[in-house]
Design an enzyme around this catalytic site. Structure first.
Site, PDB file in Angstrom:
ATOM      1  N   ASP A 163     -31.541  37.157 -46.451  1.00 20.82           N
ATOM      2  CA  ASP A 163     -32.546  36.221 -45.929  1.00 20.82           C
ATOM      3  C   ASP A 163     -31.858  34.918 -45.535  1.00 20.82           C
ATOM      4  O   ASP A 163     -31.191  34.295 -46.358  1.00 20.82           O
ATOM      5  CB  ASP A 163     -33.604  35.962 -47.012  1.00 20.82           C
ATOM      6  CG  ASP A 163     -34.808  35.220 -46.492  1.00 20.82           C
ATOM      7  OD1 ASP A 163     -34.817  34.829 -45.311  1.00 20.82           O
ATOM      8  OD2 ASP A 163     -35.761  35.023 -47.278  1.00 20.82           O
ATOM      9  N   HIS A 236     -40.881  41.593 -38.713  1.00 21.01           N
ATOM     10  CA  HIS A 236     -40.878  40.190 -39.150  1.00 21.01           C
ATOM     11  C   HIS A 236     -40.073  39.321 -38.176  1.00 21.01           C
ATOM     12  O   HIS A 236     -40.478  38.208 -37.835  1.00 21.01           O
ATOM     13  CB  HIS A 236     -40.281  40.129 -40.560  1.00 21.01           C
ATOM     14  CG  HIS A 236     -40.290  38.776 -41.187  1.00 21.01           C
ATOM     15  ND1 HIS A 236     -41.450  38.111 -41.519  1.00 21.01           N
ATOM     16  CD2 HIS A 236     -39.263  37.943 -41.549  1.00 21.01           C
ATOM     17  CE1 HIS A 236     -41.144  36.939 -42.062  1.00 21.01           C
ATOM     18  NE2 HIS A 236     -39.827  36.812 -42.089  1.00 21.01           N
TER      19      HIS A 236
HETATM   20  C1  HEM Z   1     -42.302  36.870 -48.276  1.00 26.03           C
HETATM   21  C2  HEM Z   1     -41.755  35.902 -47.586  1.00 26.03           C
HETATM   22  C3  HEM Z   1     -40.606  36.102 -46.651  1.00 26.03           C
HETATM   23  C4  HEM Z   1     -39.511  36.920 -46.767  1.00 26.03           C
HETATM   24  C5  HEM Z   1     -39.147  37.843 -47.929  1.00 26.03           C
HETATM   25  C6  HEM Z   1     -38.738  36.739 -45.570  1.00 26.03           C
HETATM   26  C7  HEM Z   1     -37.555  37.407 -45.304  1.00 26.03           C
HETATM   27  C8  HEM Z   1     -36.864  37.340 -44.097  1.00 26.03           C
HETATM   28  C9  HEM Z   1     -35.709  38.140 -43.754  1.00 26.03           C
HETATM   29  C10 HEM Z   1     -35.076  39.180 -44.665  1.00 26.03           C
HETATM   30  C11 HEM Z   1     -35.317  37.788 -42.517  1.00 26.03           C
HETATM   31  C12 HEM Z   1     -34.151  38.375 -41.701  1.00 26.03           C
HETATM   32  C13 HEM Z   1     -32.868  37.646 -41.889  1.00 26.03           C
HETATM   33  C14 HEM Z   1     -32.862  36.247 -41.331  1.00 26.03           C
HETATM   34  O1  HEM Z   1     -32.684  36.046 -40.124  1.00 26.03           O
HETATM   35  O2  HEM Z   1     -33.077  35.340 -42.121  1.00 26.03           O
HETATM   36  C15 HEM Z   1     -36.213  36.737 -42.064  1.00 26.03           C
HETATM   37  C16 HEM Z   1     -36.137  36.108 -40.849  1.00 26.03           C
HETATM   38  C17 HEM Z   1     -36.959  35.106 -40.451  1.00 26.03           C
HETATM   39  N1  HEM Z   1     -38.073  34.645 -41.104  1.00 26.03           N
HETATM   40 FE1  HEM Z   1     -38.737  35.270 -42.909  1.00 26.03          FE
HETATM   41  N2  HEM Z   1     -39.358  35.823 -44.763  1.00 26.03           N
HETATM   42  C18 HEM Z   1     -40.506  35.427 -45.381  1.00 26.03           C
HETATM   43  C19 HEM Z   1     -41.433  34.540 -44.902  1.00 26.03           C
HETATM   44  C20 HEM Z   1     -41.320  33.858 -43.716  1.00 26.03           C
HETATM   45  C21 HEM Z   1     -42.258  32.904 -43.227  1.00 26.03           C
HETATM   46  C22 HEM Z   1     -43.536  32.511 -43.944  1.00 26.03           C
HETATM   47  C23 HEM Z   1     -41.777  32.435 -42.037  1.00 26.03           C
HETATM   48  C24 HEM Z   1     -42.325  31.417 -41.080  1.00 26.03           C
HETATM   49  C25 HEM Z   1     -43.462  30.813 -41.219  1.00 26.03           C
HETATM   50  C26 HEM Z   1     -40.520  33.114 -41.783  1.00 26.03           C
HETATM   51  C27 HEM Z   1     -39.725  32.878 -40.699  1.00 26.03           C
HETATM   52  C28 HEM Z   1     -38.597  33.617 -40.387  1.00 26.03           C
HETATM   53  C29 HEM Z   1     -37.781  33.377 -39.205  1.00 26.03           C
HETATM   54  C30 HEM Z   1     -37.986  32.287 -38.166  1.00 26.03           C
HETATM   55  C31 HEM Z   1     -36.760  34.336 -39.224  1.00 26.03           C
HETATM   56  C32 HEM Z   1     -35.640  34.502 -38.203  1.00 26.03           C
HETATM   57  C33 HEM Z   1     -36.120  35.314 -37.020  1.00 26.03           C
HETATM   58  C34 HEM Z   1     -34.990  35.537 -36.035  1.00 26.03           C
HETATM   59  O3  HEM Z   1     -34.613  34.563 -35.360  1.00 26.03           O
HETATM   60  O4  HEM Z   1     -34.477  36.666 -35.965  1.00 26.03           O
HETATM   61  N3  HEM Z   1     -40.276  33.981 -42.814  1.00 26.03           N
HETATM   62  N4  HEM Z   1     -37.147  36.483 -43.036  1.00 26.03           N
END
Ligand code: HEM
Length: 357
Positions: A163, A236
């Site tokens: 993440d 996601h």
């Molecule tokens: C249960 C809560 C969450 C988990 C476990 C989670 C996990 C992850 C994971 C594993 C990734 C892929 C790796 C990375 O690029 O970081 C990711 C990407 C991302 N997440 Fe989350 N996330 C959560 C909540 C959120 C929330 C609430 C938001 C925004 C309001 C968010 C925004 C993003 C964004 C902007 C990316 C990158 C997308 C990209 O440019 O490829 N995430 N998240």
């Protein structure tokens, strides 16, 4: 860009000439405590809290002396209800209470006057700083949530995925997070949204790895992005890629941390996202919870339930320094702001002009 010439000269204390952001974009640490408090009613409590906020650099200095290499930091951010009590005068235009989002799943809104985002590479350094901070705050605040988070193996969440990979770096990180000329009086500040998610790990672990990878949009072991031909529209990392009207990607800086108490069956992710406008994060949340198009929601939410939801403004280090000084307190209520707050959040946040990819 200089502030519009129609504005009177800025108060040198309330709007210090130097614009030193707090340590938001510092290297993301191995350990954190997310501490949210409300300020007790009354002028005395507010004045005492102002003093503590202004004293945080000193408190950090005293903590850091004990182990400088642990990179202890604390970023303090202020909620909409407390802003006027702690920073009399103009308010940042987009500082409003977090509005609950009701879609396929619900993102609740919960109270919070101040968020202290305490980070260090070692857990004991976070603990030490929080202990000193709470001692100074004394009976003037009520703690509404205290979540200690930790980095898990190679920066994985408790769902097993890395993440933070696509976080912006270097100049792009500053550009994503730090307010610039769009709000001259609050230049160097930021906005932050937090949500505390609880995971149903039994349900998640019952899914095949392939299904989990479809939900996140990346390979689990290698963290490689899935190719567009296999990526699902509800992944996601599809729903969370948004652009402005010209097609430029709008980024936020996340420093999520796992937390949990295995004996109590508690496993979670503390989401924290800084950005120069909260509209970015709110749009991402709408796409996750309501779906884009509607109904195409984020399946992470079938196994992850947010139990908190808050929005804060992160003042510059200089503004915090001046917090509670007689000069700062005397800034008139009608001093210039960066615009009046609009009761309709989506209108004032300009979400209409932002898009998903
Ligand atoms: C249960 C809560 C969450 C988990 C476990 C989670 C996990 C992850 C994971 C594993 C990734 C892929 C790796 C990375 O690029 O970081 C990711 C990407 C991302 N997440 Fe989350 N996330 C959560 C909540 C959120 C929330 C609430 C938001 C925004 C309001 C968010 C925004 C993003 C964004 C902007 C990316 C990158 C997308 C990209 O440019 O490829 N995430 N998240």
């Amino acid at each position: 860009m200089a502030p519009p010439s129609s504005l009177p000269p800025l108060d040198p204390v309330y709007y210090p000439a130097a614009v030193q952001p707090q340590e938001i974009t510092a290297s993301l640490a191995r350990s954190a405590i997310f501490l949210i408090v409300t300020v007790k009613p009354g002028d005395e409590a507010a004045a005492a809290v102002q003093e503590v906020l202004a004293n945080i650099p000193e408190l950090l200095r005293l903590t850091r002396i004990r182990r400088p290499e642990a990179r202890s930091t604390c970023v303090s951010s202020i909620g909409a209800h407390a802003w006027g009590r702690l920073f009399p005068g103009p308010r940042p235009r987009e500082l409003q209470p977090f509005e609950a989002i009701r879609g396929v799943h619900v993102a609740p809104s919960t109270p919070g006057d101040i968020l202290f985002h305490i980070r260090a590479d070692d857990r004991d350094m976070c603990f030490e700083f929080e202990t000193s901070l709470l001692a100074q705050l004394g009976g003037n605040v009520t703690v509404v949530d205290e979540t200690p988070g930790f980095k898990f193996f190679d920066d994985r969440d408790l769902l097993g995925f890395v993440d933070g990979t696509e976080n912006p770096n270097g100049a792009a990180r500053e550009a994503a997070v730090v307010i610039g000329d769009e709000a001259p009086l609050f230049k160097g500040g930021s906005y932050v949204i937090t949500q505390k998610y609880l995971h149903d790990l039994d349900k998640w672990n019952a899914l095949t790895t392939e299904r989990q990878e479809e939900i996140i949009g990346r390979k689990k072991l290698s963290d490689v992005d899935l190719s567009d031909d296999v990526k699902k529209p509800h992944a996601h990392n599809v729903l969370n890629v948004i652009t402005d009207a010209d097609g430029n990607q709008l980024q936020i800086l996340r420093d999520n941390m796992p937390f949990g108490r295995p004996a109590s069956g508690e496993f979670g992710t503390y989401f924290i996202g800084y950005s120069r406008s909260p509209s970015r994060t709110i749009l991402m949340l709408r796409r996750m919870f309501i779906g884009a198009p509607e109904g195409n929601y984020d399946r992470i939410l079938d196994v992850s339930t947010p139990v908190t939801g808050t929005l804060f403004f992160t003042p510059t280090a200089d503004m915090l320094d001046a917090c509670g000084t007689p000069d700062a307190a005397s800034v008139p209520e009608d001093a210039p702001g960066d615009g009046p707050a609009d009761p309709d959040q989506s209108a004032s946040l300009g979400i209409g002009s932002l898009k998903g990819r």
